[in-house]
Motif scaffolding. Sequence first.
Motif, PDB file in Angstrom:
ATOM      1  N   LEU A   1       0.590  -1.252   0.351  1.00 38.23           N
ATOM      2  CA  LEU A   1       0.232  -0.358   0.003  1.00 38.23           C
ATOM      3  C   LEU A   1       0.928   1.503  -0.189  1.00 38.23           C
ATOM      4  O   LEU A   1       1.869   1.657   0.480  1.00 38.23           O
ATOM      5  CB  LEU A   1      -0.943   0.568   1.454  1.00 38.23           C
ATOM      6  CG  LEU A   1      -2.277  -0.836   1.593  1.00 38.23           C
ATOM      7  CD1 LEU A   1      -3.047  -0.469   2.439  1.00 38.23           C
ATOM      8  CD2 LEU A   1      -2.809  -0.594   0.501  1.00 38.23           C
ATOM      9  N   GLY A   2       0.442   2.544  -1.051  1.00 34.31           N
ATOM     10  CA  GLY A   2       1.408   3.211  -0.341  1.00 34.31           C
ATOM     11  C   GLY A   2      -0.008   4.434   0.544  1.00 34.31           C
ATOM     12  O   GLY A   2      -0.561   3.982   1.066  1.00 34.31           O
ATOM     13  N   PHE A   3       0.368   6.039  -0.053  1.00 30.93           N
ATOM     14  CA  PHE A   3       0.016   6.183   0.603  1.00 30.93           C
ATOM     15  C   PHE A   3      -1.123   7.208  -0.125  1.00 30.93           C
ATOM     16  O   PHE A   3      -1.822   8.168  -0.690  1.00 30.93           O
ATOM     17  CB  PHE A   3       0.594   7.592   1.404  1.00 30.93           C
ATOM     18  CG  PHE A   3      -0.518   8.341   2.710  1.00 30.93           C
ATOM     19  CD1 PHE A   3      -0.219   8.115   3.840  1.00 30.93           C
ATOM     20  CD2 PHE A   3      -1.144   9.814   2.474  1.00 30.93           C
ATOM     21  CE1 PHE A   3      -0.993   8.843   4.761  1.00 30.93           C
ATOM     22  CE2 PHE A   3      -1.191  10.474   3.294  1.00 30.93           C
ATOM     23  CZ  PHE A   3      -1.459  10.175   4.633  1.00 30.93           C
ATOM     24  N   GLY A   4      -1.993   6.439  -0.278  1.00 24.80           N
ATOM     25  CA  GLY A   4      -3.352   6.954  -1.409  1.00 24.80           C
ATOM     26  C   GLY A   4      -4.767   6.821  -0.420  1.00 24.80           C
ATOM     27  O   GLY A   4      -5.217   5.944   0.227  1.00 24.80           O
TER      28      GLY A   4
ATOM     29  N   VAL B   1     -12.227   7.200   7.151  1.00 24.31           N
ATOM     30  CA  VAL B   1     -10.577   6.818   7.100  1.00 24.31           C
ATOM     31  C   VAL B   1     -10.214   5.696   5.502  1.00 24.31           C
ATOM     32  O   VAL B   1     -11.068   5.574   5.103  1.00 24.31           O
ATOM     33  CB  VAL B   1     -10.747   5.422   8.333  1.00 24.31           C
ATOM     34  CG1 VAL B   1     -10.934   6.515   9.374  1.00 24.31           C
ATOM     35  CG2 VAL B   1     -11.997   4.465   7.953  1.00 24.31           C
ATOM     36  N   THR B   2      -9.242   5.530   6.012  1.00 26.13           N
ATOM     37  CA  THR B   2      -8.796   4.789   4.570  1.00 26.13           C
ATOM     38  C   THR B   2      -7.229   3.904   5.188  1.00 26.13           C
ATOM     39  O   THR B   2      -6.595   4.731   5.523  1.00 26.13           O
ATOM     40  CB  THR B   2      -8.152   6.027   3.755  1.00 26.13           C
ATOM     41  OG1 THR B   2      -7.852   4.919   2.023  1.00 26.13           O
ATOM     42  CG2 THR B   2      -7.414   6.805   3.398  1.00 26.13           C
ATOM     43  N   PRO B   3      -6.771   2.634   4.844  1.00 32.07           N
ATOM     44  CA  PRO B   3      -6.168   2.196   4.730  1.00 32.07           C
ATOM     45  C   PRO B   3      -4.136   2.579   4.057  1.00 32.07           C
ATOM     46  O   PRO B   3      -4.390   2.964   2.731  1.00 32.07           O
ATOM     47  CB  PRO B   3      -5.790   0.541   4.633  1.00 32.07           C
ATOM     48  CG  PRO B   3      -7.430   0.692   3.692  1.00 32.07           C
ATOM     49  CD  PRO B   3      -8.006   2.405   3.905  1.00 32.07           C
ATOM     50  N   VAL B   4      -3.514   2.916   4.644  1.00 27.65           N
ATOM     51  CA  VAL B   4      -2.355   3.587   3.930  1.00 27.65           C
ATOM     52  C   VAL B   4      -0.606   2.857   4.269  1.00 27.65           C
ATOM     53  O   VAL B   4      -0.974   1.550   5.198  1.00 27.65           O
ATOM     54  CB  VAL B   4      -1.931   5.253   4.145  1.00 27.65           C
ATOM     55  CG1 VAL B   4      -2.874   5.805   3.832  1.00 27.65           C
ATOM     56  CG2 VAL B   4      -1.803   5.534   5.864  1.00 27.65           C
ATOM     57  N   GLY B   5      -0.691   2.718   3.086  1.00 23.65           N
ATOM     58  CA  GLY B   5       1.187   2.744   3.808  1.00 23.65           C
ATOM     59  C   GLY B   5       2.181   3.962   3.996  1.00 23.65           C
ATOM     60  O   GLY B   5       1.481   4.802   4.119  1.00 23.65           O
ATOM     61  N   PRO B   6       3.494   3.866   3.405  1.00 21.50           N
ATOM     62  CA  PRO B   6       4.651   5.034   4.124  1.00 21.50           C
ATOM     63  C   PRO B   6       4.381   6.014   3.195  1.00 21.50           C
ATOM     64  O   PRO B   6       3.279   6.157   1.457  1.00 21.50           O
ATOM     65  CB  PRO B   6       5.549   4.632   3.114  1.00 21.50           C
ATOM     66  CG  PRO B   6       5.737   3.166   3.097  1.00 21.50           C
ATOM     67  CD  PRO B   6       4.504   2.478   3.190  1.00 21.50           C
ATOM     68  N   TYR B   7       4.393   7.364   3.626  1.00 18.78           N
ATOM     69  CA  TYR B   7       4.045   8.318   2.754  1.00 18.78           C
ATOM     70  C   TYR B   7       4.425   8.898   1.807  1.00 18.78           C
ATOM     71  O   TYR B   7       4.537   9.400   0.900  1.00 18.78           O
ATOM     72  CB  TYR B   7       4.128   9.824   3.907  1.00 18.78           C
ATOM     73  CG  TYR B   7       3.670  11.426   3.274  1.00 18.78           C
ATOM     74  CD1 TYR B   7       2.322  11.660   3.011  1.00 18.78           C
ATOM     75  CD2 TYR B   7       4.370  12.031   3.086  1.00 18.78           C
ATOM     76  CE1 TYR B   7       1.801  12.159   2.636  1.00 18.78           C
ATOM     77  CE2 TYR B   7       3.972  13.033   2.635  1.00 18.78           C
ATOM     78  CZ  TYR B   7       2.376  13.301   1.882  1.00 18.78           C
ATOM     79  OH  TYR B   7       2.339  14.924   1.420  1.00 18.78           O
TER      80      TYR B   7
END
Length: 363
Positions: free
Chosen positions: A9-12, A149-155
């Motif tokens: 996941l990215g930050f999207g 809310v939304t699942p994210v990885g690194p910014y």
Amino acid sequence: MENLNWSELGFGYIKTDYNVRCYYRDGKWGELEVSSSEIINIHMAATCLHYGQESFEGLKAFRGKDGKIRVFRMDENAKRMQSSSRGIKMAELPVEMFEEAVRKVVKLNERFVPPYESGAALYIRPLMIGLGAQVGVKPAPEYMFMIFVTPVGPYFKGGFQPSKVCVLREYDRAAPNGTGTIKVGGNYAASLVAGEIAHSKGYAAVLYLDPKEKKYLDECGPANFFGIRGNSYITPQSHSILPSITNKSLQQLAEDMGLTVERRPVPFEEIATFDEAAECGTAAVIAPISQIDDLDENKSFVIAKDGKPGPVCEKLYHKLRASSMATSRILTDGSRSLNNIFCFVRTGVRSVFTRQNTLIGNC
Ligand code: PLP
Ligand code: COI
């Protein structure tokens, strides 16, 4: 649990099931409403659209090894949102309502909270906007508070891999006595031109200098800045930066590690003396800085000579992640827990904080 490729996941933005909303009308906040719509329907003359009456927050929920979901220091976000409201004359949302809304929206979207140690988190985005038809420049009569809310990885793309930042003196994200200390949308709009210039030149972010004298370090894109020199954790004190909750936690963890914390104006030249430097924030977590390029003076300051994160940043990163997930030390607030799934984490490896973030004990 939702079937997503969590570690990629990215930050999207990824659609989740529900958001929560609450309206301020006739001088009081109403009931929390649950919505499955991603759309908000507002008047074209709302003050948020014309005069920037908008503030937002950012916090994360994590799933621990024990399967419980924890939200990191949400009372701090609630209080900062109140400070944003005071700064742009919006209605203040009580801390308890903010916390209730966070609990509700996370619970409703529980299947999107990433698994333990997946490297991802559920990003929680509260926001407040001024509503009501108005063309005169004055505060709105009505407000809407909502959280999605939304699942994210690194910014930052590199995650914990060091990246380069640049200094561009021509641009400020906030005025000396302006809105830099609060989290309002206008600050981010003001940062877009410089941010795009930096990105187009291959930098992760702009390292802003103080807007008054351009002598001191301010902050770094959407994150605070800290440097490590010897046994010191050094972070700017300024009237134009956002008081970062992550930075505050890191200062406590650094003290726990035996470092001296210096929070003071940091002259720009001091970057030449840092052994390590990094950006820190909810989205950024800790993003080490490999090099700072002064594009006006054509000078480069290499911080990470081997291109790797420094040992202190690495230790702080692991301690911060451990305290966010609280594998071993947690402070639960049973009276406010929802079906026993929420624990409110205020802890480093040694430090336990009260809800007001004062140290109450070491374990
Ligand atoms: N500075 C700015 C401008 C930010 O947008 C953020 C993100 O919220 C931060 C710093 C870091 O603050 P926090 O650690 O509370 O997320
Ligand atoms: C956060 O770190 O939560 C932020 O709000 C930064 C954001 C602008 C992406």
